[in-house]
Design an enzyme around this catalytic site. Structure first.
Site, short mmCIF file in Angstrom:
data_model
loop_
_atom_site.label_atom_id
_atom_site.label_comp_id
_atom_site.label_asym_id
_atom_site.label_seq_id
_atom_site.Cartn_x
_atom_site.Cartn_y
_atom_site.Cartn_z
N ARG B 11 75.99 50.52 42.47
CA ARG B 11 75.21 49.57 42.78
C ARG B 11 75.13 48.74 44.27
O ARG B 11 74.47 47.51 44.84
CB ARG B 11 75.31 48.65 41.63
CG ARG B 11 74.21 49.39 40.63
CD ARG B 11 73.38 50.29 40.92
NE ARG B 11 73.08 51.38 40.12
CZ ARG B 11 73.36 52.24 39.28
NH1 ARG B 11 74.53 53.44 39.89
NH2 ARG B 11 72.97 52.91 38.20
N LEU B 107 99.66 25.69 45.00
CA LEU B 107 100.00 26.12 46.37
C LEU B 107 101.15 25.85 47.13
O LEU B 107 99.39 24.46 47.32
CB LEU B 107 99.04 27.66 46.66
CG LEU B 107 98.95 28.40 47.85
CD1 LEU B 107 100.08 29.38 47.41
CD2 LEU B 107 97.80 29.17 47.16
N CYS B 186 87.34 15.70 36.16
CA CYS B 186 86.53 16.04 35.45
C CYS B 186 87.17 15.36 33.46
O CYS B 186 86.10 15.98 33.06
CB CYS B 186 86.01 18.36 34.51
SG CYS B 186 86.59 18.52 36.11
#
Lengths: 84, 250
Positions: B11, B107, B186
């Site tokens: 697709r 990282l 958050c």
């Protein structure tokens, strides 16, 4: 005259209680009111006023104190956002 | 690509802008996703399912019950696991053709440099300004396109910083280091679950476009999503000639 005032992300804490469900509210301002006047009126910390937009167009920091709001315009202010 | 891959990616291959050549570029690509949380989850889902050959997924956190409302890579039984490993397991079930390399540490330093140098595209899906600036500096140094997303409460931002283009800004041009406000997480502010999906999926779209070399990237433009009004705004972001990161380039 009336403008629409919108605050985003962490700046939403500075919205009046009645605006919390939509993040925007109509604001009565006098002639000659600038974006900086509104920032001061709502005691928004300057460091949190990262992006100022009027009707979706970015207003550079140097123009915040001179760009006069007009009837019906939308003033939107974004803080820096880093959440992921 | 073998027959199974041709079928799996058919697709995409049917799209004239992508075709076999573009899909092959996606299959050959190595993408670094920094953060396997609200943004990194949908971004990694689409990158892996779309056939990215090597996906490095970096996150130093473990899965918490409060993550599951929006961080769709992780499952209830993954609570307590490193997010990068939980993500690898989920993605392996979606597309075993995608090699996921989990990095279960934050990282930084030499490892950050090495991973960015090895990547074709970098997605910043992290939750703090310090990492965002470190990632930006390394992307500039190694000439790698950076797809940056951020979300809090009902509002999100997404942009591409591609300093290979002479007129394109870097992240520091838009958010100068040192002017950052305190991190707002958050955990304190809350975040609307689908907002992270919209922003993360947009990051994946930009990354795939960059890899396939199609369309117009978001370089030099910042998209702002007002999730309550469901309105997008776009502002142009110019280079800052005084930028402390990218001012040395031509």
């Amino acid at each position: 005259m009336q403008v629409i005032f919108k605050l985003y992300a962490t700046l939403q804490d500075y919205l009046p209680a009645e605006a919390k469900k939509t993040n925007s509210f109509p604001l009565e301002v006098g002639p000659g009111t600038t974006a900086q006047h509104v920032i001061e009126q709502f005691q928004l910390p300057q460091k949190l006023c990262h992006l100022v937009l009027i009707d979706g167009r970015f207003v550079p920091p140097a123009e915040r104190a001179t760009r006069v709001l007009k009837e019906g315009e939308t003033l939107a202010i974004w803080p820096p956002v880093a959440g992921g | 690509m073998n027959d199974e891959k041709l079928l799996r990616y058919s697709r995409h291959i049917l799209l004239p802008q992508i075709g076999i050549e573009g899909q092959q570029a996606i299959v050959d690509a190595r993408v670094l996703v920094i953060g396997a949380g609200g943004l990194g989850s949908p971004a990694a889902y689409y990158l892996a399912s779309a056939g990215v050959g090597t996906l490095v997924l970096a996150d130093g956190d473990t899965v918490d019950l409060t993550n599951l409302q929006r961080q769709i890579l992780h499952r209830t039984e993954s609570v307590g696991q490193p997010k990068a490993e939980s993500g690898r397991q989920t993605l392996a079930g979606i597309n075993p053709e995608c090699t996921v390399i989990p990095v279960t540490e934050r990282l930084q330093g030499e490892r950050l440099d090495a991973e960015i140098a090895a990547a074709d595209v970098v997605l910043d899906c992290c939750d703090n300004f310090a990492t965002r600036h470190a990632v930006n500096r390394a992307c500039f140094r190694f000439g790698k396109p950076l797809v940056s997303g951020a979300a809090i409460r009902f509002d999100g931002q997404v942009a591409v910083f591609d300093t290979r283009q002479s007129d394109a800004p870097c992240y520091n041009c838009l958010f100068p280091e040192g002017q950052d406000v305190e991190e707002v997480r958050c955990a304190v502010m809350g975040v609307f679950a689908p907002l992270t999906g919209i922003i993360g999926a947009t990051q994946a779209a930009e990354a795939l476009k960059l890899i396939a070399g199609i369309g117009t990237p978001l370089a030099g433009r910042l998209l702002l999503l007002d999730g309550l009004g469901m309105e997008w705004r776009e502002i142009r972001v110019p280079r800052d000639p005084a930028c402390t990161v990218c001012n040395g380039r031509r």
